[in-house]
Design a protein around this motif. Sequence first.
Motif, PDB file in Angstrom:
ATOM      1  N   ASP A  72       0.859  -1.180   0.000  1.00  0.00           N
ATOM      2  CA  ASP A  72       0.000   0.000   0.000  1.00  0.00           C
ATOM      3  C   ASP A  72       0.901   1.238   0.000  1.00  0.00           C
ATOM      4  N   VAL A  73       1.311   1.686  -1.184  1.00  0.00           N
ATOM      5  CA  VAL A  73       2.272   2.790  -1.258  1.00  0.00           C
ATOM      6  C   VAL A  73       1.676   4.104  -0.786  1.00  0.00           C
ATOM      7  N   ASP A  74       0.351   4.201  -0.742  1.00  0.00           N
ATOM      8  CA  ASP A  74      -0.267   5.434  -0.268  1.00  0.00           C
ATOM      9  C   ASP A  74       0.129   5.725   1.184  1.00  0.00           C
ATOM     10  N   GLN A  75       0.465   4.684   1.920  1.00  0.00           N
ATOM     11  CA  GLN A  75       0.924   4.861   3.298  1.00  0.00           C
ATOM     12  C   GLN A  75       2.425   5.124   3.376  1.00  0.00           C
ATOM     13  N   LEU A  76       3.139   4.899   2.278  1.00  0.00           N
ATOM     14  CA  LEU A  76       4.601   4.852   2.338  1.00  0.00           C
ATOM     15  C   LEU A  76       5.310   5.968   1.593  1.00  0.00           C
ATOM     16  N   LEU A  77       4.604   6.680   0.700  1.00  0.00           N
ATOM     17  CA  LEU A  77       5.250   7.704  -0.108  1.00  0.00           C
ATOM     18  C   LEU A  77       4.894   9.109   0.357  1.00  0.00           C
ATOM     19  N   ASP A  78       5.854  10.022   0.218  1.00  0.00           N
ATOM     20  CA  ASP A  78       5.620  11.450   0.407  1.00  0.00           C
ATOM     21  C   ASP A  78       5.486  12.039  -0.994  1.00  0.00           C
ATOM     22  N   TYR A  79       4.266  12.231  -1.438  1.00  0.00           N
ATOM     23  CA  TYR A  79       4.034  12.629  -2.823  1.00  0.00           C
ATOM     24  C   TYR A  79       4.587  14.017  -3.146  1.00  0.00           C
ATOM     25  N   ARG A  80       4.753  14.871  -2.135  1.00  0.00           N
ATOM     26  CA  ARG A  80       5.262  16.210  -2.408  1.00  0.00           C
ATOM     27  C   ARG A  80       6.774  16.217  -2.631  1.00  0.00           C
ATOM     28  N   SER A  81       7.465  15.235  -2.075  1.00  0.00           N
ATOM     29  CA  SER A  81       8.912  15.158  -2.305  1.00  0.00           C
ATOM     30  C   SER A  81       9.251  14.227  -3.459  1.00  0.00           C
ATOM     31  N   LYS A  82       8.317  13.375  -3.831  1.00  0.00           N
ATOM     32  CA  LYS A  82       8.532  12.418  -4.909  1.00  0.00           C
ATOM     33  C   LYS A  82       7.347  12.521  -5.872  1.00  0.00           C
ATOM     34  N   ARG A  83       7.344  13.586  -6.669  1.00  0.00           N
ATOM     35  CA  ARG A  83       6.232  13.846  -7.568  1.00  0.00           C
ATOM     36  C   ARG A  83       6.116  12.752  -8.636  1.00  0.00           C
ATOM     37  N   VAL A  84       4.907  12.257  -8.801  1.00  0.00           N
ATOM     38  CA  VAL A  84       4.657  11.209  -9.789  1.00  0.00           C
ATOM     39  C   VAL A  84       4.229  11.854 -11.104  1.00  0.00           C
ATOM     40  N   THR A  85       4.688  11.306 -12.217  1.00  0.00           N
ATOM     41  CA  THR A  85       4.427  11.887 -13.529  1.00  0.00           C
ATOM     42  C   THR A  85       2.974  11.677 -13.970  1.00  0.00           C
ATOM     43  N   MET A  86       2.380  12.743 -14.509  1.00  0.00           N
ATOM     44  CA  MET A  86       1.064  12.680 -15.148  1.00  0.00           C
ATOM     45  C   MET A  86       1.189  13.243 -16.557  1.00  0.00           C
ATOM     46  N   VAL A  87       0.292  12.832 -17.438  1.00  0.00           N
ATOM     47  CA  VAL A  87       0.309  13.308 -18.823  1.00  0.00           C
ATOM     48  C   VAL A  87      -0.911  14.193 -19.060  1.00  0.00           C
ATOM     49  N   PHE A  88      -0.655  15.425 -19.522  1.00  0.00           N
ATOM     50  CA  PHE A  88      -1.728  16.335 -19.909  1.00  0.00           C
ATOM     51  C   PHE A  88      -1.792  16.371 -21.430  1.00  0.00           C
ATOM     52  N   ASP A  89      -2.959  16.051 -21.988  1.00  0.00           N
ATOM     53  CA  ASP A  89      -3.133  15.956 -23.431  1.00  0.00           C
ATOM     54  C   ASP A  89      -4.119  17.013 -23.901  1.00  0.00           C
ATOM     55  N   ALA A  90      -3.593  18.130 -24.380  1.00  0.00           N
ATOM     56  CA  ALA A  90      -4.367  19.227 -24.971  1.00  0.00           C
ATOM     57  C   ALA A  90      -5.310  19.898 -23.976  1.00  0.00           C
ATOM     58  N   ASP A  91      -6.349  19.183 -23.573  1.00  0.00           N
ATOM     59  CA  ASP A  91      -7.331  19.799 -22.687  1.00  0.00           C
ATOM     60  C   ASP A  91      -7.809  18.850 -21.585  1.00  0.00           C
ATOM     61  N   ARG A  92      -7.035  17.799 -21.319  1.00  0.00           N
ATOM     62  CA  ARG A  92      -7.459  16.853 -20.291  1.00  0.00           C
ATOM     63  C   ARG A  92      -6.253  16.114 -19.717  1.00  0.00           C
ATOM     64  N   TRP A  93      -6.430  15.588 -18.508  1.00  0.00           N
ATOM     65  CA  TRP A  93      -5.413  14.713 -17.907  1.00  0.00           C
ATOM     66  C   TRP A  93      -5.633  13.306 -18.457  1.00  0.00           C
ATOM     67  N   ALA A  94      -4.618  12.781 -19.143  1.00  0.00           N
ATOM     68  CA  ALA A  94      -4.778  11.537 -19.878  1.00  0.00           C
ATOM     69  C   ALA A  94      -4.324  10.304 -19.111  1.00  0.00           C
ATOM     70  N   SER A  95      -3.308  10.473 -18.272  1.00  0.00           N
ATOM     71  CA  SER A  95      -2.811   9.288 -17.570  1.00  0.00           C
ATOM     72  C   SER A  95      -2.009   9.682 -16.328  1.00  0.00           C
ATOM     73  N   TYR A  96      -1.779   8.679 -15.496  1.00  0.00           N
ATOM     74  CA  TYR A  96      -1.086   8.862 -14.218  1.00  0.00           C
ATOM     75  C   TYR A  96      -0.140   7.684 -14.039  1.00  0.00           C
ATOM     76  N   ASP A  97       1.149   7.968 -13.878  1.00  0.00           N
ATOM     77  CA  ASP A  97       2.148   6.922 -13.693  1.00  0.00           C
ATOM     78  C   ASP A  97       2.086   6.454 -12.240  1.00  0.00           C
ATOM     79  N   GLU A  98       1.142   5.576 -11.982  1.00  0.00           N
ATOM     80  CA  GLU A  98       0.838   5.180 -10.602  1.00  0.00           C
ATOM     81  C   GLU A  98       2.031   4.487  -9.941  1.00  0.00           C
ATOM     82  N   PRO A  99       2.461   5.003  -8.793  1.00  0.00           N
ATOM     83  CA  PRO A  99       3.601   4.382  -8.109  1.00  0.00           C
ATOM     84  C   PRO A  99       3.202   3.046  -7.484  1.00  0.00           C
ATOM     85  N   PHE A 100       4.192   2.172  -7.308  1.00  0.00           N
ATOM     86  CA  PHE A 100       3.905   0.874  -6.713  1.00  0.00           C
ATOM     87  C   PHE A 100       5.162   0.339  -6.047  1.00  0.00           C
ATOM     88  N   LEU A 101       4.958  -0.619  -5.184  1.00  0.00           N
ATOM     89  CA  LEU A 101       6.042  -1.423  -4.613  1.00  0.00           C
ATOM     90  C   LEU A 101       5.477  -2.830  -4.534  1.00  0.00           C
TER      91      LEU A 101
END
Length: 315
Positions: A72-101
């Motif tokens: 359960d990485v939601d309990q283990l990551l500090d998202y503000r210090s380890k920003r996860v990549t997202m893709v913005f496509d023209a006018d919408r958020w297209a994807s999220y590089d979901e972190p995992f362990l």
Amino acid sequence: MLDPREIYEVDEAAVARVLPAATGTQGEAAVRATGPVMLHSVRGFVDAGTAGELAVEHLLEEFEVTRLVTFDVDQLLDYRSKRVTMVFDADRWASYDEPFLAIDHVRDAEGTGFLLLHGMEPDLQWERVIAALRELVSRFDVSLVVGFHGIPMGIPHTRPLSVTAHATRRALIEDHTSWFGTVKVPGSLASLLELRLGESGYDAMGFTVHVPHYLAQSPFPPAAVVALENVQRSTGLDLRVAALAAGAQEAVAEVERQMAESEEVAAVVRALEEQYDAFARSVGRTSLLAESAPIPTADELGAEFERFLAQQTGE
């Protein structure tokens, strides 16, 4: 400490398929373990030349993989210090590089099963994560735990890449030369895992590949090859390292081409070669650095190799 079992989920059906001997109970003693090897390389700590990341990608692409454990990485990551990549496509958020362990079961080229811990290094609750991993190592009857990654070093790419081998028992790495004396370095989950497993009586070891520091910021496949070659020799697994060899040769050829275009870079590499050779003639010192020649700094190399790295990224 909070219950370690509450930060991971085991796919029991998958375990029953690939590890039928794993009963769900903890083993009595680490020294009696006869089960699979567990390899590990997590992203977030130093990994020069992306040696560990490239090696993990190779294993996942080459072999049959079954997911066994998800943390359960939601309990283990500090998202503000380890920003996860997202893709913005023209006018919408297209994807999220979901972190995992996670821990996957992998079958090598000969059908031998092993475990692979990979994903993001946790920012939080290290001791709890390691307690969870120790439980899983015991449950799956893991016989040996092996980590790998790269660190930048003042060495030339024209010489064989060396490694620093470390282990919970000297007998596990008796064929390896010790390159360092006693040093203090920033800690990592991988290092703490090896330490804690050793304290609990488990066999654990690791290989840190020395990557030329002027190539540390870009992928350098030869480093992944060296990492996996050492893992193979220590575990007996067949990891199809030859499949990485072509990419490694291409990477070296490209570096050579760029070096040929710059006398400044060539001069710095020659200085590194002289230092490396001086050290090679006096193995036994407690430092990787020879005393007879100063190491060129990263700044000296950076100006010339910045163009090289930019061209690689552009291509």
